[in-house]
Each structure stands twice: as structure tokens, then as C-alpha cells.
Design a protein around this motif. Sequence first.
Motif, PDB file in Angstrom:
ATOM      1  N   ALA A  46       0.852  -1.185   0.000  1.00  0.00           N
ATOM      2  CA  ALA A  46       0.000   0.000   0.000  1.00  0.00           C
ATOM      3  C   ALA A  46       0.885   1.232   0.000  1.00  0.00           C
ATOM      4  O   ALA A  46       1.901   1.286   0.681  1.00  0.00           O
ATOM      5  CB  ALA A  46      -0.904   0.002   1.234  1.00  0.00           C
ATOM      6  N   ASN A  85     -10.016  -5.965   0.510  1.00  0.00           N
ATOM      7  CA  ASN A  85      -9.647  -5.318  -0.746  1.00  0.00           C
ATOM      8  C   ASN A  85     -10.926  -4.940  -1.484  1.00  0.00           C
ATOM      9  O   ASN A  85     -11.831  -5.769  -1.628  1.00  0.00           O
ATOM     10  CB  ASN A  85      -8.834  -6.266  -1.634  1.00  0.00           C
ATOM     11  N   HIS A 115      -3.587   0.678  -2.811  1.00  0.00           N
ATOM     12  CA  HIS A 115      -2.685  -0.277  -3.452  1.00  0.00           C
ATOM     13  C   HIS A 115      -2.052   0.357  -4.691  1.00  0.00           C
ATOM     14  O   HIS A 115      -2.621   1.258  -5.312  1.00  0.00           O
ATOM     15  CB  HIS A 115      -3.475  -1.534  -3.838  1.00  0.00           C
ATOM     16  N   ILE A 149      -8.307  -1.713   1.857  1.00  0.00           N
ATOM     17  CA  ILE A 149      -7.318  -1.412   0.825  1.00  0.00           C
ATOM     18  C   ILE A 149      -8.038  -1.175  -0.498  1.00  0.00           C
ATOM     19  O   ILE A 149      -8.729  -2.065  -1.013  1.00  0.00           O
ATOM     20  CB  ILE A 149      -6.309  -2.559   0.658  1.00  0.00           C
ATOM     21  N   LYS A 151      -8.055  -1.213  -4.146  1.00  0.00           N
ATOM     22  CA  LYS A 151      -7.225  -2.002  -5.051  1.00  0.00           C
ATOM     23  C   LYS A 151      -8.021  -2.339  -6.310  1.00  0.00           C
ATOM     24  O   LYS A 151      -9.253  -2.436  -6.277  1.00  0.00           O
ATOM     25  CB  LYS A 151      -6.787  -3.292  -4.338  1.00  0.00           C
TER      26      LYS A 151
END
Length: 281
Positions: A46, A85, A115, A149, A151
Motif C-alpha cells: 500500500a 480489498n 494499493h 485497501i 485495489k
Amino acid sequence: MPMYQNGEVDPALQALEARQDEILRRLYELKAAVDGLAKTVTTPDADLDATTLSQGSTASVFTGTTDLDSLLGKDLGALRDIVINANPTRPPLSLLVLHGLLCQKYRVLSSVHVHSSVSSVPPQLLSCLGPRHADSYARHHFQLGFTLIWKDVPHVQMKFSTQKMCPIEGEASVARFLFRLLAAEPRDAAAATQVDGWIDTAVFQMAEGSAKERAAVLRALNSALGRGSWLVGQELSLADIVCASSVLQTGSASSAPPNVQRWLKCCENLGYFSCISPLLP
């Protein structure tokens, strides 16, 4: 501790003891931080860390006292980590609502990361879990770790306990997992089945369906909400959280029929959906 003849403690020894206590305290915090790093070292890379913690101001209806050990099993690590994610082009609104509810029940250390597969993220997505917490460095102060996250992934992915790397895929499945941590699932099998049915409807027909399918879902919601304030039972359930999130995310709220409009207003009045308002289209 050595004393003078008059019974007073040597000030130098008092100072030494105080320094030893401070060293032990710092060592304990360092150990907790190392334990946390050991559990998250396999988290995807990250580039941005915005450690946050949501402080809900509205009292939760989920007031159970369930021990996390009974739900997740005993864990000898410093923190129980949940890593999610998600694609920033489609924020998992229901999971953000559930995060807020978890913060009302547990001490949650939350963080937002970006990310390297994502070039940029709007500011509101970086602060979607609330303001930064002053004690975020001290992981041992918290019961749950909630890491989001942003992503480039096709669908939501969750890993609980990053050492074991047990993956759960899909927003609906992750929502079910998080809701179980609230210990608020219906005990009645028929009611639980109804909740599952509405979740599937929200995901496969409202969120991923055609305009015709969305219209059909709105009609079904309007009919069900004509018989009660909530979709299943007498209070907010996971069915309401996931369905309302899908209606809001698809931009269908403004054209929704009367009962659905009233229901969405009830959700907003409870305060559980305030965290996602800045993310709505």
C-alpha cells in the motif's frame, strides 16, 4: 527499597524505579507493535496509510455482549485483523455501514490504504472510516483491526487473520461475516432465510441487474415494506443494510416508491448510513 536512617526513600532510587517502569511500558508497546507487524506483513503493498477510527455517536441497537473468542476462537496475537480489498470505482457501502456498527460494539483499529494498482483515490474514500485515532500506534488497546485497501480487484475480497489467509469473496459474503460479529443474527431459521433471500436479491438483481430487474426489486421492496417498517422482523437487520446500500449506490433512491422512500429515511435517521452519504452518486 533501601531507605535513609530517618525512614525516607532515596530519591535517586525512586527515579531509577520510575525509569524502569517506563522502560517496561515501552517494551510492552513495542512487543504489541511487532506482533501486529508479524500478522500484517503479508498484507498487499500500500502506498498510502490513513489510520482511522470511526467514533459512532448513535447508540447501536446491537447490544449483545458476545465474547470475540466465542465467535472467532482464541487468538494469541496482539490483534484480530480483518483485511478487505475493494475497488474504488465501486465502494462496498454495506461494509462501511457494518464497520460503523462494529466500532460501536468493539474497540476497532481501522486504516485505509491505497494499493499500487490504483492510480488515484478521491479524498472521501481515504476518510471513509472516520477521523484518525490518537492511540492508533498502540495496537494492544484494540480488539479488532479493520484494514480497507483500495485495489484494482473485480470484486470485494476479505482475509481474516492474515497469518492463516482465509479468503472470503464477494460483498454479500463479507457482510454476512461482519454482521455475525455483532451477534445480531435472527435465531429463527425462517427469518434467517428471508434475510439471505433479500441479500441475494440486492446483490444479483439490484446491484448487478438490468434496469428492468432493478425496477422489479423496488416493487418487491415496496410491497414488503408496506407490511412493516423493516424487511425482516421488527428492527434493522442485515437485509435492510445490504438492500438499502444497493438502492443508494445504484442511484435508485430518488425514483423509489413511497414505502421504500420512507424506509430509506428510517435508515438515515438511525445514523448508521451517515458514513456513506459523502460517497453516494
